[in-house]
Design a protein around this motif. Structure first.
Motif, PDB file in Angstrom:
ATOM      1  N   GLY A 174       0.851  -1.186   0.000  1.00 54.95           N
ATOM      2  CA  GLY A 174       0.000   0.000   0.000  1.00 54.95           C
ATOM      3  C   GLY A 174       0.888   1.238   0.000  1.00 54.95           C
ATOM      4  N   GLU A 175       0.258   2.397  -0.145  1.00 53.76           N
ATOM      5  CA  GLU A 175       1.024   3.632  -0.276  1.00 53.76           C
ATOM      6  C   GLU A 175       1.925   3.881   0.929  1.00 53.76           C
ATOM      7  OE1 GLU A 175       0.377   8.349  -1.323  1.00 53.76           O
ATOM      8  OE2 GLU A 175      -1.316   7.208  -0.526  1.00 53.76           O
ATOM      9  N   ARG A 176       1.405   3.813   2.126  1.00 57.37           N
ATOM     10  CA  ARG A 176       2.186   4.109   3.327  1.00 57.37           C
ATOM     11  C   ARG A 176       3.337   3.119   3.480  1.00 57.37           C
ATOM     12  NH1 ARG A 176       1.280   6.893   8.360  1.00 57.37           N
ATOM     13  NH2 ARG A 176       3.168   6.556   9.563  1.00 57.37           N
ATOM     14  N   GLU A 177       3.047   1.840   3.367  1.00 54.37           N
ATOM     15  CA  GLU A 177       4.095   0.827   3.496  1.00 54.37           C
ATOM     16  C   GLU A 177       5.142   0.989   2.401  1.00 54.37           C
ATOM     17  OE1 GLU A 177       4.752  -4.026   3.691  1.00 54.37           O
ATOM     18  OE2 GLU A 177       2.789  -3.242   3.074  1.00 54.37           O
ATOM     19  N   GLY A 178       4.702   1.312   1.198  1.00 55.47           N
ATOM     20  CA  GLY A 178       5.638   1.511   0.096  1.00 55.47           C
ATOM     21  C   GLY A 178       6.574   2.679   0.344  1.00 55.47           C
ATOM     22  N   LEU A 179       6.023   3.802   0.776  1.00 53.90           N
ATOM     23  CA  LEU A 179       6.859   4.981   1.047  1.00 53.90           C
ATOM     24  C   LEU A 179       7.855   4.701   2.168  1.00 53.90           C
ATOM     25  CD1 LEU A 179       4.144   7.782   0.793  1.00 53.90           C
ATOM     26  CD2 LEU A 179       6.037   7.379  -0.803  1.00 53.90           C
ATOM     27  N   GLU A 180       7.373   4.143   3.269  1.00 57.04           N
ATOM     28  CA  GLU A 180       8.269   3.864   4.386  1.00 57.04           C
ATOM     29  C   GLU A 180       9.314   2.815   4.018  1.00 57.04           C
ATOM     30  OE1 GLU A 180       5.950   3.026   7.878  1.00 57.04           O
ATOM     31  OE2 GLU A 180       5.308   5.115   8.069  1.00 57.04           O
ATOM     32  N   SER A 181       8.944   1.830   3.208  1.00 54.76           N
ATOM     33  CA  SER A 181       9.894   0.785   2.792  1.00 54.76           C
ATOM     34  C   SER A 181      10.993   1.351   1.903  1.00 54.76           C
ATOM     35  CB  SER A 181       9.158  -0.337   2.053  1.00 54.76           C
ATOM     36  OG  SER A 181       8.258  -0.982   2.912  1.00 54.76           O
TER      37      SER A 181
ATOM     38  N   ILE B 275       6.493  14.783   2.921  1.00 56.05           N
ATOM     39  CA  ILE B 275       7.755  14.634   3.646  1.00 56.05           C
ATOM     40  C   ILE B 275       8.410  13.304   3.310  1.00 56.05           C
ATOM     41  CG2 ILE B 275       8.783  14.361   5.946  1.00 56.05           C
ATOM     42  CD1 ILE B 275       6.658  16.438   6.944  1.00 56.05           C
ATOM     43  N   LEU B 276       7.643  12.222   3.302  1.00 58.19           N
ATOM     44  CA  LEU B 276       8.216  10.905   2.983  1.00 58.19           C
ATOM     45  C   LEU B 276       8.770  10.867   1.558  1.00 58.19           C
ATOM     46  CD1 LEU B 276       5.610   8.585   4.731  1.00 58.19           C
ATOM     47  CD2 LEU B 276       8.003   8.948   5.426  1.00 58.19           C
ATOM     48  N   VAL B 277       8.027  11.419   0.608  1.00 62.21           N
ATOM     49  CA  VAL B 277       8.521  11.456  -0.775  1.00 62.21           C
ATOM     50  C   VAL B 277       9.797  12.302  -0.839  1.00 62.21           C
ATOM     51  CG1 VAL B 277       8.031  12.267  -3.123  1.00 62.21           C
ATOM     52  CG2 VAL B 277       6.287  10.999  -1.850  1.00 62.21           C
ATOM     53  N   HIS B 278       9.784  13.443  -0.178  1.00 62.99           N
ATOM     54  CA  HIS B 278      10.975  14.293  -0.166  1.00 62.99           C
ATOM     55  C   HIS B 278      12.169  13.575   0.461  1.00 62.99           C
ATOM     56  CE1 HIS B 278      13.638  17.669   0.099  1.00 62.99           C
ATOM     57  NE2 HIS B 278      13.739  17.488   1.410  1.00 62.99           N
ATOM     58  N   MET B 279      11.953  12.862   1.540  1.00 61.15           N
ATOM     59  CA  MET B 279      13.049  12.142   2.202  1.00 61.15           C
ATOM     60  C   MET B 279      13.610  11.039   1.308  1.00 61.15           C
ATOM     61  SD  MET B 279      13.784  13.602   5.048  1.00 61.15           S
ATOM     62  CE  MET B 279      14.733  12.356   5.886  1.00 61.15           C
ATOM     63  N   ILE B 280      12.757  10.348   0.584  1.00 59.35           N
ATOM     64  CA  ILE B 280      13.237   9.339  -0.373  1.00 59.35           C
ATOM     65  C   ILE B 280      14.116  10.012  -1.413  1.00 59.35           C
ATOM     66  CG2 ILE B 280      12.524   7.749  -2.213  1.00 59.35           C
ATOM     67  CD1 ILE B 280       9.944   7.265  -0.435  1.00 59.35           C
ATOM     68  N   GLU B 281      13.662  11.130  -1.932  1.00 62.20           N
ATOM     69  CA  GLU B 281      14.440  11.881  -2.923  1.00 62.20           C
ATOM     70  C   GLU B 281      15.760  12.355  -2.338  1.00 62.20           C
ATOM     71  OE1 GLU B 281      16.162  15.474  -4.295  1.00 62.20           O
ATOM     72  OE2 GLU B 281      14.800  15.495  -2.592  1.00 62.20           O
TER      73      GLU B 281
END
Length: 175
Positions: A16-23, A147-153
């Motif tokens: 799911g979106e949340r698990e995907g971003l955090e993973s 924030i999560l997308v930015h942190m991945i970037e």
């Protein structure tokens, strides 16, 4: 969760979106740590991509500052000092007495705080930006999703730097 041969967690392909971003964020966090493994203090302090002064140790310190800023200051609204006082507060300044063990310990503590602060929060929950950050982004608040997308970037970009630095140090590539 499955891992790569070098031990990094593989983000699930059907999360799911949340698990995907955090993973994906956890994958990039693990990649940064991997880029620093097996090197001595001198190597971790080498600025090996001319003309940049960026080092692997500086990247770890910087990303501790980034974790603190986005999760503690912006998302949780905490008034906390920089992790590292020297230099411009971005974490890149190295000091003789602080090596990778201390820097990784501080970085891991910031990552743990980040995880604690977002646990149970919705991706729609928002944090408040400083006036300076708001001027760059064009708004007063940002969602946890942003924030999560930015942190991945942020990690992905700096892991690219780390890959080039590591290759110059000892020839290690990939990952």
């Amino acid at each position: 969760m499955d891992t790569t041969p070098d031990g990094r967690p593989i983000p699930p392909p059907h999360a799911g979106e949340r698990e995907g971003l955090e993973s994906w964020l956890d994958f990039h966090r693990a990649t940064l740590e991997l880029k620093c493994s097996g090197l001595d203090d001198r190597q971790l302090r080498l600025a090996s991509v001319v003309p940049s002064s960026m080092t692997l140790l500086g990247l770890v310190q910087h990303l501790a500052e980034v974790e603190r800023n986005w999760f503690q200051r912006v998302f949780a609204g905490r008034d906390v000092p920089p992790v590292y006082e020297e230099g411009s507060g971005d974490g890149f300044t190295l000091v003789p007495g602080r090596g990778i063990d201390e820097a990784l310990g501080l970085w891991r503590a910031e990552v743990a705080r980040s995880r604690e602060l977002i646990a149970g929060s919705s991706l729609e929950d928002a944090g408040k930006l400083s006036e300076e950050e708001a001027g760059h982004i064009g708004g007063q608040g940002v969602s946890l999703r942003w924030i999560l997308v930015h942190m991945i970037e942020e990690y992905a970009r700096h892991n690219g730097h780390a890959d080039l630095i590591r290759e110059c140090i000892d020839g290690t590539t990939g990952a």
